[in-house]
Scaffold this active site. Sequence first.
Site, PDB file in Angstrom:
ATOM      1  N   SER A   1       0.798  -1.224   0.000  1.00 44.90           N
ATOM      2  CA  SER A   1       0.000   0.000   0.000  1.00 44.90           C
ATOM      3  C   SER A   1       0.829   1.271   0.000  1.00 44.90           C
ATOM      4  O   SER A   1       0.371   2.304  -0.501  1.00 44.90           O
ATOM      5  CB  SER A   1      -0.976  -0.001   1.182  1.00 44.90           C
ATOM      6  OG  SER A   1      -0.315  -0.337   2.380  1.00 44.90           O
TER       7      SER A   1
ATOM      8  N   HIS B   1       2.043   4.800   4.112  1.00 43.68           N
ATOM      9  CA  HIS B   1       1.047   5.384   3.218  1.00 43.68           C
ATOM     10  C   HIS B   1       1.356   6.848   2.917  1.00 43.68           C
ATOM     11  O   HIS B   1       1.367   7.274   1.756  1.00 43.68           O
ATOM     12  CB  HIS B   1      -0.346   5.287   3.837  1.00 43.68           C
ATOM     13  CG  HIS B   1      -0.846   3.893   3.983  1.00 43.68           C
ATOM     14  ND1 HIS B   1      -2.070   3.587   4.545  1.00 43.68           N
ATOM     15  CD2 HIS B   1      -0.295   2.700   3.657  1.00 43.68           C
ATOM     16  CE1 HIS B   1      -2.254   2.278   4.546  1.00 43.68           C
ATOM     17  NE2 HIS B   1      -1.184   1.718   4.010  1.00 43.68           N
TER      18      HIS B   1
END
Length: 292
Positions: free
Chosen positions: A212, A269
């Site tokens: 991610s 992230h």
Amino acid sequence: MKWSSALRVPLETDLTQFLPVLQQHGIGHRVTEESGEQVLWVATAHAVEVQQWYQQFVSGEQLPEPQWTYLPAQAANYRPAGFVQQLRRSPATAAVLIACLLVAFITQLGDNLQTISWFTFNDFRIQGDYIFFTPVAQGLEEGQWWRLWSPMLVHFGLLHLAMNMMWYWELARRIEYQQGWLFLLALTLVAGLVSNVSQFMFSGPSLFGGLSGVLYAVLGHCWIYQRIYPQASYALPKGVVAMMLIWLLLCLFGVVTALGLGQIANAAHVSGLILGCLSGALFAQVARQRAA
């Protein structure tokens, strides 16, 4: 080949539904931004024709069918590009996803702690109810440099793997089509390094992993590149960026963890998104200057 500007439309005009018409007819094109407008460039010989098609498209009229140049036998066998063809056009995207699948198989989707230790940022061992991590410096001295990147291939659970693979496939191949497999591979490796190091600096030795961080990097690249130098391949479906940013905020404020969906690698992230935005801004500006 001499290029001419066939269309000039406001930046907010969505051309993503019209550009496939040109692709179907084999008409090369590119989209640039000039003075607050999108400019559609085509070969001079097609400029007037494309203008007429766009007027028909806007008014909802039937557009002409593509005139295929295949021989009859070939035309009968023609099919739109399928999944296999897309894989062939996206070797770097496919390679990353295959690596994720292999690591998921080896680690049993995060259930096999022994094999997970091969891919984590810090090596570790289990003793009783305790987990002991090897210092990063020691691992690097022993030549375990792959650990700087390998956590991005580790996933914990089928949903974690499926969601990351789905979005990487959707976003990364856009970059590969537009800027090539080597650029995508370089962006993926740099984003993996930055997101992994950022997460380690934020959380210390821990079991973190997932694609991610890289995913937010490719999202940021597509998003900002498209804002500065619009390209058909980077035109994301409406709401995608907003949805991903809202998800990021929910993770940052602990909502996702509170719902029992596990700990989130927020530093990975955020750092990935920042890197991708910077990358998109830099390379879009370079491309824009070259096209000027």
